[in-house]
Design a protein around this motif. Structure first.
Motif, PDB file in Angstrom:
ATOM      1  N   GLN A 287      38.706  88.568   0.778  1.00  0.00           N
ATOM      2  CA  GLN A 287      37.537  87.851   1.258  1.00  0.00           C
ATOM      3  C   GLN A 287      37.057  88.415   2.590  1.00  0.00           C
ATOM      4  N   LYS A 288      37.988  88.783   3.450  1.00  0.00           N
ATOM      5  CA  LYS A 288      37.633  89.348   4.751  1.00  0.00           C
ATOM      6  C   LYS A 288      36.858  90.644   4.565  1.00  0.00           C
ATOM      7  N   HIS A 289      37.349  91.504   3.690  1.00  0.00           N
ATOM      8  CA  HIS A 289      36.694  92.789   3.476  1.00  0.00           C
ATOM      9  C   HIS A 289      35.354  92.619   2.780  1.00  0.00           C
ATOM     10  N   LEU A 290      35.268  91.712   1.816  1.00  0.00           N
ATOM     11  CA  LEU A 290      34.002  91.489   1.125  1.00  0.00           C
ATOM     12  C   LEU A 290      32.957  90.896   2.069  1.00  0.00           C
ATOM     13  N   LYS A 291      33.406  90.055   2.998  1.00  0.00           N
ATOM     14  CA  LYS A 291      32.476  89.520   4.007  1.00  0.00           C
ATOM     15  C   LYS A 291      31.938  90.655   4.870  1.00  0.00           C
ATOM     16  N   LEU A 292      32.818  91.570   5.271  1.00  0.00           N
ATOM     17  CA  LEU A 292      32.391  92.714   6.064  1.00  0.00           C
ATOM     18  C   LEU A 292      31.374  93.545   5.285  1.00  0.00           C
ATOM     19  N   LEU A 293      31.673  93.814   4.023  1.00  0.00           N
ATOM     20  CA  LEU A 293      30.776  94.634   3.216  1.00  0.00           C
ATOM     21  C   LEU A 293      29.442  93.943   2.965  1.00  0.00           C
ATOM     22  N   THR A 294      29.464  92.623   2.823  1.00  0.00           N
ATOM     23  CA  THR A 294      28.216  91.870   2.675  1.00  0.00           C
ATOM     24  C   THR A 294      27.329  92.074   3.895  1.00  0.00           C
ATOM     25  N   ASP A 295      27.921  91.965   5.077  1.00  0.00           N
ATOM     26  CA  ASP A 295      27.158  92.133   6.317  1.00  0.00           C
ATOM     27  C   ASP A 295      26.619  93.557   6.445  1.00  0.00           C
ATOM     28  N   ILE A 296      27.463  94.531   6.159  1.00  0.00           N
ATOM     29  CA  ILE A 296      27.062  95.931   6.320  1.00  0.00           C
ATOM     30  C   ILE A 296      25.977  96.301   5.319  1.00  0.00           C
ATOM     31  N   THR A 297      26.157  95.948   4.064  1.00  0.00           N
ATOM     32  CA  THR A 297      25.169  96.342   3.057  1.00  0.00           C
ATOM     33  C   THR A 297      23.840  95.620   3.274  1.00  0.00           C
ATOM     34  N   TYR A 298      23.898  94.388   3.731  1.00  0.00           N
ATOM     35  CA  TYR A 298      22.651  93.682   4.059  1.00  0.00           C
ATOM     36  C   TYR A 298      21.923  94.402   5.185  1.00  0.00           C
ATOM     37  N   TYR A 299      22.670  94.810   6.185  1.00  0.00           N
ATOM     38  CA  TYR A 299      22.069  95.517   7.324  1.00  0.00           C
ATOM     39  C   TYR A 299      21.411  96.810   6.864  1.00  0.00           C
ATOM     40  N   ILE A 300      22.092  97.559   6.018  1.00  0.00           N
ATOM     41  CA  ILE A 300      21.541  98.828   5.530  1.00  0.00           C
ATOM     42  C   ILE A 300      20.282  98.577   4.708  1.00  0.00           C
ATOM     43  N   ARG A 301      20.292  97.566   3.871  1.00  0.00           N
ATOM     44  CA  ARG A 301      19.142  97.284   3.011  1.00  0.00           C
ATOM     45  C   ARG A 301      17.923  96.814   3.794  1.00  0.00           C
ATOM     46  N   THR A 302      18.132  96.257   4.944  1.00  0.00           N
ATOM     47  CA  THR A 302      17.003  95.779   5.749  1.00  0.00           C
ATOM     48  C   THR A 302      16.611  96.755   6.858  1.00  0.00           C
TER      49      THR A 302
END
Length: 306
Positions: free
Chosen positions: A174-189
């Motif tokens: 969950q910790k890693h998926l939360k990190l990836l959610t934040d990073i991929t959202y940032y890249i997409r925006t």
């Protein structure tokens, strides 16, 4: 699933009148970057084809076949012009009926040898078709019939298409998926901006090496590869939405090295941007039968979505 959402973690919302998400996806052809969701997903291809990419492996799904993607499994999808039924079962819903659902992994062999397995596979496909028909009916008991068929499908799924696996460290995942959610959202925006592993890591107070390692381990590609994947997807989307020159579209999407970006586009879509533009403008599209599937058009997110 649009299937081009702003984040890589797809939030699956159930149909308003049933406890799962079930719809007919009509896709003229697309690529969906690596993403995941908390739902178990079954995609049954009626026409056309899909290619699922799981880290280092790929699975081709042809018309008449279905594929099961387990929850929290990072995957990308490349597709041609296709129609498919999509069934997404929320993890919490399954917990009500199968206590050890987190210890189960689901998969289905589309070419079994045993007669009983062939019969069961045909039954699973028939149930998906009947679920669609039931949902589209205009009868008082249509939801009862839909749920009856869905529970029958899920029963067969759990009894015959599940294997036990060693429990994973849920908290760490969950910790890693939360990190990836934040990073991929940032890249997409921010894909149009000048991005690097270093400046993204600094944005979230992580060491670049740590971010690179986690991203590669879970997503199956590097941060820079993901950045360009998103940019290339945006280029593909805009090819038929704008009459601007292809070079200008690439530049608008942050692809300042035109030659490298075109090469990556060809590697991804197996054609040039010019060929893609002509193909998408001239290609006949599958249509949904009139009166079928009482879901709004916005729910037909090309099996993706992120």
């Amino acid at each position: 699933m649009d299937w081009e959402q702003a984040i890589n973690h797809e939030i699956v919302v159930s149909n308003p009148d049933v406890d799962v998400r079930f719809y007919l996806s009509v896709d003229p052809g697309s690529y969906v970057a690596p993403h995941w969701h908390n739902s178990l997903e079954v995609v049954y291809v009626l026409e056309g084809w899909l290619q699922y990419q799981y880290n280092q492996s790929t699975v081709d799904v042809q018309a008449g076949e279905f594929i099961i993607t387990n929850s929290k499994t990072v995957h990308a999808v490349l597709s041609g012009n296709n129609r498919a039924f999509v069934l997404q079962i929320p993890r919490g819903f399954l917990h009500h009926f199968v206590n050890d659902i987190d210890m189960l992994q689901f998969s289905a062999d589309m070419h079994p040898q045993e007669a009983e397995a062939c019969r069961r596979l045909a039954q699973m496909k028939q149930l998906l078709q009947e679920m669609y028909n039931a949902y589209c009916e205009e009868t008082r008991g249509r939801l009862l019939r839909f749920n009856h068929l869905m529970y029958q499908f899920l029963y067969l799924l759990v009894e015959h298409y599940a294997t036990e696996v060693v429990p994973i460290n849920e908290k760490l995942t969950q910790k890693h998926l939360k990190l990836l959610t934040d990073i991929t959202y940032y890249i997409r925006t921010h894909y149009q901006e000048k991005l690097s592993t270093k400046n993204i890591a600094e944005q979230f107070n992580y060491h670049p090496n740590y971010l690179s390692r986690i991203f590669k381990e879970y997503m199956g590609l590097t941060v820079l590869d993901y950045i360009y994947t998103i940019r290339i997807i945006k280029v593909q989307e805009k090819l038929t939405l704008s009459d601007r020159s292809i070079r200008e579209i690439f530049e608008d999407c942050g692809c300042n090295n035109y030659n490298v970006a075109v090469r990556m586009f060809r590697e991804r879509y197996h054609c040039t941007p010019h060929e893609m533009r002509r193909s998408l403008k001239n290609k006949p599209k599958f249509t949904v039968d009139e009166g079928k599937m009482s879901l709004d058009a916005g729910s037909e997110e090309k099996v993706r979505k992120e």
